[in-house]
Write a protein that holds these residues in place. Structure first.
Motif, short mmCIF file in Angstrom:
data_model
loop_
_atom_site.label_atom_id
_atom_site.label_comp_id
_atom_site.label_asym_id
_atom_site.label_seq_id
_atom_site.Cartn_x
_atom_site.Cartn_y
_atom_site.Cartn_z
N LEU A 18 0.86 -1.33 -0.13
CA LEU A 18 -0.12 -0.13 0.09
C LEU A 18 0.83 1.18 -0.05
N ARG A 19 0.56 2.27 -0.62
CA ARG A 19 1.16 3.45 -0.61
C ARG A 19 0.37 4.52 -0.07
N LEU A 20 0.79 5.29 0.87
CA LEU A 20 -0.02 6.34 1.44
C LEU A 20 0.78 7.51 1.06
N SER A 21 0.14 8.79 1.06
CA SER A 21 0.33 10.06 0.42
C SER A 21 0.37 11.11 1.52
N CYS A 22 1.09 11.99 1.56
CA CYS A 22 0.88 13.05 2.58
C CYS A 22 1.27 14.52 1.68
N THR A 23 0.26 15.17 1.70
CA THR A 23 0.26 16.27 0.78
C THR A 23 0.03 17.58 1.91
N ALA A 24 0.00 18.54 1.27
CA ALA A 24 0.21 20.02 1.94
C ALA A 24 -0.71 20.92 1.34
N SER A 25 -1.65 21.60 2.34
CA SER A 25 -2.26 22.80 1.55
C SER A 25 -1.81 23.94 2.44
N GLY A 26 -1.93 25.06 1.77
CA GLY A 26 -1.45 26.35 2.30
C GLY A 26 -0.06 26.70 2.31
N SER A 27 0.78 25.79 2.05
CA SER A 27 2.11 25.90 1.93
C SER A 27 2.78 24.72 1.17
N THR A 28 4.04 24.88 0.59
CA THR A 28 4.86 23.84 0.07
C THR A 28 5.11 22.90 1.21
N LEU A 29 5.29 21.66 1.15
CA LEU A 29 5.85 20.76 1.68
C LEU A 29 7.18 20.44 1.71
N ASN A 30 7.84 21.02 0.50
CA ASN A 30 9.21 20.74 0.30
C ASN A 30 10.41 21.15 1.04
N PRO A 31 9.94 22.31 1.91
CA PRO A 31 11.06 22.55 3.04
C PRO A 31 11.01 21.83 4.33
N TYR A 32 9.96 21.05 4.47
CA TYR A 32 9.86 20.28 5.75
C TYR A 32 10.52 18.93 5.89
N ALA A 33 10.86 18.63 6.73
CA ALA A 33 11.17 17.15 7.13
C ALA A 33 9.79 16.69 7.28
N VAL A 34 9.66 15.51 6.95
CA VAL A 34 8.29 14.67 7.21
C VAL A 34 8.48 13.35 7.85
N ALA A 35 7.50 13.16 8.61
CA ALA A 35 7.75 11.65 9.31
C ALA A 35 6.34 11.13 9.12
N TRP A 36 6.29 9.74 9.38
CA TRP A 36 5.21 8.86 9.34
C TRP A 36 5.02 8.16 10.83
N PHE A 37 3.91 8.09 11.31
CA PHE A 37 3.64 7.63 12.72
C PHE A 37 2.27 6.68 12.61
N ARG A 38 2.43 5.65 13.26
CA ARG A 38 1.21 5.04 13.45
C ARG A 38 0.36 5.02 14.95
N GLN A 39 -0.82 4.98 14.74
CA GLN A 39 -1.74 5.01 16.11
C GLN A 39 -2.53 3.55 15.99
N PHE A 40 -2.23 2.57 16.84
CA PHE A 40 -3.19 1.47 16.76
C PHE A 40 -4.10 1.64 17.54
N ALA A 41 -5.36 0.89 17.27
CA ALA A 41 -6.75 1.26 18.07
C ALA A 41 -6.53 0.85 19.43
N GLY A 42 -6.97 1.84 20.20
CA GLY A 42 -7.01 1.89 21.94
C GLY A 42 -5.69 2.11 22.45
N LYS A 43 -4.75 2.51 21.50
CA LYS A 43 -3.36 3.17 21.89
C LYS A 43 -3.01 4.42 21.78
N GLU A 44 -2.21 4.84 22.23
CA GLU A 44 -1.65 6.27 21.83
C GLU A 44 -0.90 6.25 20.73
N ARG A 45 -0.80 7.38 20.01
CA ARG A 45 0.13 7.30 18.72
C ARG A 45 1.81 6.86 19.22
#
Length: 127
Positions: A18-45
């Motif tokens: 599966l491929r997930l995407s992260c886009t930005a509105s209001g600004s370009t995403l390009n200057p930012y470092a970006v990370a991915w996190f998960r949150q499982f059901a019933g647990k904190e992120r």
């Protein structure tokens, strides 16, 4: 201020990719470092995620996902991807992307370093 939007989640079968995407509105995403996190059901992120620098010259993965997660970005499309291979039911979670403008040569894997967050996209792995 950048607003992040994740997409690409859904119901997938075990073993699929599966491929997930992260886009930005209001600004370009390009200057930012970006990370991915998960949150499982019933647990904190999760506090530790996987990240990519703004120039995509440093990518770092949480130990729990190494070998199955691949982060990439396309500056021309203002987008960051997370590809997940060989999905298992244990990957069922909400996946969030986050952005940090202050990261230097190495992006941080820790959630507390990130100022901007999306609303998440749900991934369900089930047969």
């Amino acid at each position: 201020q950048v607003q992040l939007v994740e997409s690409g989640g859904g119901l997938v079968q075990p073993g699929a990719s599966l491929r997930l995407s992260c886009t930005a509105s209001g600004s370009t995403l390009n200057p930012y470092a970006v990370a991915w996190f998960r949150q499982f059901a019933g647990k904190e992120r999760e506090r530790e995620g996987s990240c990519i620098t703004s120039k995509a010259d440093f990518i770092d993965y949480a130990d729990s996902v190494k070998g199955r997660f691949t982060i990439s970005r396309d500056h021309s499309k203002n987008i960051v991807y997370l590809e997940i291979d060989n999905l298992t039911p244990e990957d069922t979670a909400t996946y969030f992307c986050a952005a940090d403008l202050r990261a230097g040569e190495r992006c941080p894997r820790w959630a507390r370093a990130y100022d901007y967050w999306g609303q998440g996209t749900e991934v369900t792995v089930s047969s």
